[in-house]
Motif scaffolding. Structure first.
Motif, PDB file in Angstrom:
ATOM      1  N   PHE A   1       0.815  -1.207   0.000  1.00  0.00           N
ATOM      2  CA  PHE A   1       0.000   0.000   0.000  1.00  0.00           C
ATOM      3  C   PHE A   1       0.856   1.268   0.000  1.00  0.00           C
ATOM      4  CE2 PHE A   1      -3.047  -2.944   2.201  1.00  0.00           C
ATOM      5  CZ  PHE A   1      -4.004  -2.951   1.191  1.00  0.00           C
ATOM      6  N   GLY A   2       2.124   1.142   0.426  1.00  0.00           N
ATOM      7  CA  GLY A   2       2.921   2.352   0.611  1.00  0.00           C
ATOM      8  C   GLY A   2       2.339   3.154   1.757  1.00  0.00           C
ATOM      9  N   ARG A   3       2.409   4.481   1.641  1.00  0.00           N
ATOM     10  CA  ARG A   3       1.852   5.339   2.689  1.00  0.00           C
ATOM     11  C   ARG A   3       0.455   5.789   2.296  1.00  0.00           C
ATOM     12  NH1 ARG A   3       3.895  10.485   6.225  1.00  0.00           N
ATOM     13  NH2 ARG A   3       3.657   9.331   8.167  1.00  0.00           N
ATOM     14  N   VAL A   4      -0.489   5.613   3.213  1.00  0.00           N
ATOM     15  CA  VAL A   4      -1.898   5.897   2.956  1.00  0.00           C
ATOM     16  C   VAL A   4      -2.331   7.121   3.751  1.00  0.00           C
ATOM     17  CG1 VAL A   4      -4.258   5.015   3.093  1.00  0.00           C
ATOM     18  CG2 VAL A   4      -2.355   3.443   2.591  1.00  0.00           C
ATOM     19  N   ALA A   5      -2.937   8.090   3.075  1.00  0.00           N
ATOM     20  CA  ALA A   5      -3.532   9.242   3.751  1.00  0.00           C
ATOM     21  C   ALA A   5      -5.031   9.015   3.876  1.00  0.00           C
ATOM     22  CB  ALA A   5      -3.263  10.520   2.977  1.00  0.00           C
ATOM     23  N   VAL A   6      -5.561   9.160   5.072  1.00  0.00           N
ATOM     24  CA  VAL A   6      -7.001   9.138   5.283  1.00  0.00           C
ATOM     25  C   VAL A   6      -7.465  10.590   5.322  1.00  0.00           C
ATOM     26  CG1 VAL A   6      -8.908   8.432   6.770  1.00  0.00           C
ATOM     27  CG2 VAL A   6      -6.854   6.984   6.584  1.00  0.00           C
TER      28      VAL A   6
END
Length: 329
Positions: A7-12
């Motif tokens: 996913f790598g880095r996920v921003a919510v």
């Protein structure tokens, strides 16, 4: 199961500036906790209106690879954020720009359904109090008065007679253009969609003090009832699910969402609205339906996020599927 590193880095993205800001903050925090709890590199971003104008910089600074959209209402569920993310080439959850815009526009959505022969209550778009009163008289009492482009039943009123129209119109007009809709008496149901599958239907039973499943019944009342299994026989539930899927796909929606119905006394299924970024709070319906098929909240969030992972050279329906934002140029 997907390797979490993929996913790598996920921003919510949460918060926003619509009337549903508080609900979005709750949804976003729940999603953030669920993803981070599974070892996914996750950052929570409370998005304000001024931030949205500089979203590229914010995502670059956070080294973001993909986005989980937990924004409800205008600015987050209506195609605006989706359009920006498309331009940036950042994969994101849920429907794309066009479908998000149509889903938020109740008038356009209902007209598309009507053109396909699907049942949705008769309505009139009104411009001013006099038109609202005339529309209500023409449709017949009771009626629903609501904004044409907001969610979570914000600004929505059930009106039983002429004396209630003025306040209902003012409440709705505070949130933009207004429509008057024929009230259909019956049971309230919702069907969640997750990828290509439909989840079990839920019957919603608002308490006696609520005329319908309004904002308070959705997010504040502790006595709102949720029946799952919903009480319909298997054949009818399958028909409702099939209608939900058709209604969802007709507006171009994809990924995940929810379609709401009224079932009248004759057993007719009336489409009320589609939600392209449904709530993910403790009172929310999609997590409830997912639990019924053995999917806990964390698995639900991961499954939604997995829709942003696509084979190299292809793009998801809801995004362009480009490089990580810090690698886009």
């Amino acid at each position: 199961m997907t390797d979490m590193a993929h996913f790598g880095r996920v921003a919510v993205l949460m918060g926003g500036w619509s009337a549903e800001r508080e609900v979005s903050l709750n949804s976003g925090q729940a999603v953030f906790d669920a993803l981070a709890g599974q070892g996914i590199d996750t950052v929570a971003i409370d998005l304000h209106r001024e931030d949205a104008r500089d979203l590229d910089r914010i995502l670059r600074e956070q080294d973001v690879d993909r986005v989980f959209i937990a924004l409800h209402g205008r600015g987050g569920e209506d195609g605006q954020i989706q359009a920006v993310l498309d331009l940036l080439g950042v994969p994101y959850t849920g429907s794309g720009m066009a479908a998000s815009a149509v889903g938020m526009d109740k008038i356009l959505c209902k007209r598309i359904w009507q053109s396909a022969g699907l049942d949705t209550p008769a309505f009139v778009v009104v411009d001013g109090l006099a038109q609202a009163k005339a529309a209500a008289e023409r449709l017949g009492w009771p009626v629903i008065v609501k904004p044409t482009a907001d969610g979570s039943s914000v600004g929505v009123s059930k009106v039983d007679g002429p004396e209630g129209v003025e306040q209902a119109w003012r409440d709705a007009a505070a949130h933009g253009p207004v429509m008057v809709e024929r009230f259909v008496s019956g049971g309230e149901y919702t069907v969640a969609l997750l990828g290509e599958r439909t989840l079990p239907a839920i019957r919603i039973e608002a308490s006696g003090e609520h005329a319908f499943y309004d904002y308070q019944a959705k997010y504040e009342a502790e006595d709102t009832g949720y029946r799952i299994p919903c009480g319909l026989d298997a054949g009818e539930e399958q028909r409702m699910a099939a209608t939900a899927k058709v209604a969802f796909e007709l507006i171009g929606a994809s990924g995940w969402g929810r379609v709401d119905f009224i079932r009248d006394e004759a057993g007719r299924h009336w489409l009320i609205e589609v939600n392209t970024v449904p709530g993910m709070t403790g009172h929310s319906l999609v997590p409830m339906a997912a639990r019924e098929v053995g999917m806990d909240f964390g698995s639900l969030c991961r499954t939604i996020l997995e829709q942003t992972l696509v084979p190299e050279g292809s793009a998801p329906e809801g995004a362009d599927g480009g490089e990580s934002v810090h690698g886009a140029g």
